[in-house]
Motif scaffolding. Structure first.
Motif, PDB file in Angstrom:
ATOM      1  N   THR A   1       0.936  -1.264   0.103  1.00  0.00           N
ATOM      2  CA  THR A   1      -0.105  -0.082   0.015  1.00  0.00           C
ATOM      3  C   THR A   1       0.835   1.223   0.002  1.00  0.00           C
ATOM      4  O   THR A   1       1.772   1.221   0.922  1.00  0.00           O
ATOM      5  CB  THR A   1      -1.006  -0.101   1.179  1.00  0.00           C
ATOM      6  N   VAL A   2       0.806   2.287  -0.940  1.00  0.00           N
ATOM      7  CA  VAL A   2       1.428   3.238  -0.979  1.00  0.00           C
ATOM      8  C   VAL A   2       0.512   4.421  -0.662  1.00  0.00           C
ATOM      9  O   VAL A   2      -0.524   4.599  -1.302  1.00  0.00           O
ATOM     10  CB  VAL A   2       2.031   3.652  -2.384  1.00  0.00           C
ATOM     11  N   ARG A   3       0.804   5.081   0.380  1.00  0.00           N
ATOM     12  CA  ARG A   3      -0.054   6.410   0.820  1.00  0.00           C
ATOM     13  C   ARG A   3       0.790   7.826   0.365  1.00  0.00           C
ATOM     14  O   ARG A   3       1.757   7.898   0.354  1.00  0.00           O
ATOM     15  CB  ARG A   3      -0.643   6.284   2.290  1.00  0.00           C
ATOM     16  N   GLU A   4      -0.330   8.842   0.782  1.00  0.00           N
ATOM     17  CA  GLU A   4       0.478  10.069   0.802  1.00  0.00           C
ATOM     18  C   GLU A   4       1.186  10.516  -0.635  1.00  0.00           C
ATOM     19  O   GLU A   4       2.347  10.930  -0.806  1.00  0.00           O
ATOM     20  CB  GLU A   4       1.281  10.281   2.118  1.00  0.00           C
TER      21      GLU A   4
ATOM     22  N   GLU B   1      -2.332   7.666  -9.693  1.00  0.00           N
ATOM     23  CA  GLU B   1      -1.377   6.959 -10.697  1.00  0.00           C
ATOM     24  C   GLU B   1      -0.075   6.897 -10.103  1.00  0.00           C
ATOM     25  O   GLU B   1       0.644   6.046 -10.411  1.00  0.00           O
ATOM     26  CB  GLU B   1      -1.464   8.168 -11.869  1.00  0.00           C
ATOM     27  N   GLU B   2       0.372   8.051  -9.316  1.00  0.00           N
ATOM     28  CA  GLU B   2       1.847   7.764  -8.898  1.00  0.00           C
ATOM     29  C   GLU B   2       1.821   6.964  -7.709  1.00  0.00           C
ATOM     30  O   GLU B   2       2.893   6.134  -7.708  1.00  0.00           O
ATOM     31  CB  GLU B   2       2.429   9.313  -8.415  1.00  0.00           C
TER      32      GLU B   2
ATOM     33  N   ALA C   1      -2.764   3.786  -3.151  1.00  0.00           N
ATOM     34  CA  ALA C   1      -3.037   3.091  -3.969  1.00  0.00           C
ATOM     35  C   ALA C   1      -2.380   1.373  -3.479  1.00  0.00           C
ATOM     36  O   ALA C   1      -1.631   1.600  -2.721  1.00  0.00           O
ATOM     37  CB  ALA C   1      -2.484   3.021  -5.534  1.00  0.00           C
ATOM     38  N   THR C   2      -2.913   0.276  -3.839  1.00  0.00           N
ATOM     39  CA  THR C   2      -2.621  -0.983  -3.450  1.00  0.00           C
ATOM     40  C   THR C   2      -2.102  -1.893  -4.411  1.00  0.00           C
ATOM     41  O   THR C   2      -2.789  -1.755  -5.622  1.00  0.00           O
ATOM     42  CB  THR C   2      -3.594  -1.463  -2.514  1.00  0.00           C
ATOM     43  N   ALA C   3      -0.962  -2.448  -4.417  1.00  0.00           N
ATOM     44  CA  ALA C   3      -0.759  -3.348  -5.349  1.00  0.00           C
ATOM     45  C   ALA C   3      -0.526  -4.876  -4.746  1.00  0.00           C
ATOM     46  O   ALA C   3      -0.434  -5.022  -3.486  1.00  0.00           O
ATOM     47  CB  ALA C   3       0.452  -3.244  -6.201  1.00  0.00           C
ATOM     48  N   TRP C   4      -0.808  -5.987  -5.484  1.00  0.00           N
ATOM     49  CA  TRP C   4      -0.667  -7.233  -5.100  1.00  0.00           C
ATOM     50  C   TRP C   4       0.416  -8.117  -5.690  1.00  0.00           C
ATOM     51  O   TRP C   4       0.340  -8.224  -6.767  1.00  0.00           O
ATOM     52  CB  TRP C   4      -1.783  -7.914  -5.014  1.00  0.00           C
TER      53      TRP C   4
END
Lengths: 408, 408
Positions: free
Chosen positions: A290-293, A298-299, A388-391
């Protein structure tokens, strides 16, 4: 966290759909490898397809059919064991013949549109003399039951170790609406505006354009956030069928009902994305990043996918090594403009990196997080308010073993 | 094809350069892990660096020094075992101290500029109390001999299994000019306008701007065409030092001498690129991918790198499986606009795919090609007259093993 569905919970079935399977003997012995979905009537269909330039014959044919039918489809036929990709003109003829054969079985006049999917080895022709009779057999044994659905979910598999499915029941205008989906895929997975093979059945009533917008919305937030080995296959396809049997109609994605349905569909596909990552070839762990802030979704997505695609991050997690340096390295390779001093990296709840420097941490706690089947990584960029979240999964010797010997 | 240099052939040495090493005990036991290059005088220096946003302290410091010195450098110090990356302000101070310490050793006044490189684990601080004395020791034992150069090439290694070096002797204005280079790197290799660690010594005389243009030209055609695992490290640096000791001067890359030197430098770095790929972590094979008949060099390069980065292609070649479908799939994922019917794929001399369809081929011959240490793949796009080559290695269980346990 439970990754795969609990087999003790009954699967809710969307009204009017039936599933059928048969053993065509294409590549695998002693198992069904051909499957059909019958929505019970001409249904609304939407689909997203691979962006690979060498897309397989069934992708090209299904694109044509979806366009010619204006999004009204009578059924879907799928085979595993052979991708019908890089098979030239004959491959296109074979894919068309499969779709037409299903049409003949489901509509007495045969004047209807069906879609077709294939998955398996590239560059091999389908044994049509086995495939066509198997379509009849699969139609004949189709059933509206949960076992029928599970048999379908099983027949489409290749190197997958298990069926992957998810559902959601919601209420639209006082009526229960069911979304039931399954997918296959465990290698060659890096969906670029597309996915592996995914099939979503719902008894909502949707106009074709709304269905397409809803599917695109949900796929972008789920199956398009998934990677096993950063390789987009030639055959990726996800199809949504909506037969309207619930009597509940959704005209517009921007309406309250539309939003409700969009979220439910996204949840179902995210649930599938997690299952697909966990069942990645040779995987022992599901990794959720999970990427926050971030300045934008998109980024955030770009950074999350950069971490998810790093072989070095994936091998470190396999080795239960809290080597956060590789995570930081992957963040730095994302191509997103960053301020390294603002970045924070967490493994589970454990802070590992902050203000451009390592944070002393308890290796025992890190080892505990890394010993679980589900490994969450969180990155705060300190630049904005988007997430955004990636798996993905870990990369193991087994992946190499499976892929060193797939064809021969 | 001989990939590594023949140990029976004497290494030609560029005049005036000496190499020194010492054991600082940073991470590895019983080996030298600190090394210096002394060009014998203030020399012209050019460098290319990683594009990773989280670039390591020595990269930031060397960039500053190269700019402040206007490309005139007295020496280079390198350590292995610790990357000095993600180490905050203290890391920058440590990198500066290393460069200054070498300056003090090589110039009595200490008023000179030196460059610094580090490679190894990310996020760990350098043991400066060991590093600074080791710089003195390395300077003290420096030598102009081939064993001195080989000791340098060995001291900079991490997970590499062997020294990697290459040379070329050419004649400029009737005078012999030597280019001698070495490099380290076997994992985290995907140079984006940069490289792993590479050091080029030449006794040609070059103005700083010409040196920079020459290095960029050669790196773009060699080290930037190389991938092991598609991960650009935080520390990638390649440095060219030109001390002018041969008495032969090259002012301009566009002159006949300049072109001659550019080609020689490119050959040296391509030779290193092949060695680096072959020594990729866990690798058993060097894979050379040549893409021809492209509209432009850039598009040819993009297709070649897409194949080189495919885990599925790399595992298939490891498994000696002529699974050309994965090559075709990787071509289709390159993002380059293609006409599938025009594409031809060859393994060695064996044609596998043409006109959108598989070509029947002799599996025995394919197995023979795949059993060699050097596996050449050729792709013709049928669109133009430009070519590019990329180098990579196979992906093996050993890669996973090495990277599952690197830090701990």
């Amino acid at each position: 966290m439970r990754i795969f569905p609990d087999p003790n919970i009954a699967i809710p079935l969307p009204k009017g759909f039936s599933w059928g399977t048969a053993a065509a003997g294409i590549r695998y012995k002693n198992r069904d490898d051909l499957a059909v979905i019958d929505p019970g009537c001409e249904a609304t269909a939407a689909a997203v397809f691979t962006q690979n330039t060498f897309c397989a014959a069934p992708v090209r044919v299904s694109r044509e059919i979806l366009s010619a039918s204006k999004g009204r489809i009578r059924g879907v036929v799928v085979n595993s064991g052979c991708a019908n990709a890089a098979t030239g003109e004959q491959g296109l003829r074979d894919a068309r013949a499969m779709a037409e054969e299903l049409g003949k079985c489901l509509a007495p006049s045969g004047k209807t549109h069906c879609l077709v999917c294939s998955t398996g080895t590239i560059g091999v022709r389908l044994p049509m003399e086995k495939v066509l009779p198997a379509i009849h057999a699969a139609v004949a044994n189709r059933s509206e039951s949960a076992p029928g659905f599970l048999a379908f979910a099983r027949a489409i598999l290749t190197t997958d170790t298990r069926e992957k499915y998810a559902w959601k029941v919601l209420t639209i205008a006082g009526k229960p609406v069911t979304i039931l989906a399954c997918a296959k895929g465990s290698g060659m997975i890096y969906p670029r505006m597309a996915t592996l093979l995914g099939f979503v059945a719902t008894d909502a009533e949707l106009p074709p354009e709304t269905a397409q917008t809803l599917l695109r919305y949900a796929v972008n937030r789920s199956l398009n956030c998934l990677t096993v080995d950063a390789d987009t296959s030639t055959n990726d396809t996800t199809i949504l069928l909506a037969n309207g049997a619930s009597g509940a109609s959704i005209q517009d994605i921007d309406s309250a009902d539309g939003q409700c349905f969009a979220e439910a569909l996204t949840e179902v596909l995210q649930c599938l994305a997690r299952q697909l990552a966990r069942d990645g070839e040779g995987a022992t762990k599901l990794i959720e990043i999970t990427v926050r802030e971030a300045r934008s979704y998109e980024e955030a997505h770009q950074v999350a996918m950069s971490i998810a695609n790093s072989n070095l991050v994936k091998t470190a997690i396999y080795g239960r090594d809290a080597n956060w340096g590789r995570i930081v390295c992957a963040i730095g390779n994302s191509g997103v403009s960053l301020e390294p001093e603002r970045v924070r990296v967490r493994l589970g709840d454990l802070l590992l990196f902050e203000k451009g420097e390592p944070v002393p941490f308890d290796e025992g706690v890190a080892l505990q997080v890394l010993s679980e089947e589900f490994v969450p990584i969180t990155v705060d960029l300190g630049l904005g308010e988007n997430s955004a979240t990636a798996w993905t999964c870990d990369l193991t010797e087994k992946y190499v073993e499976i892929n060193g010997a797939y064809r021969t």
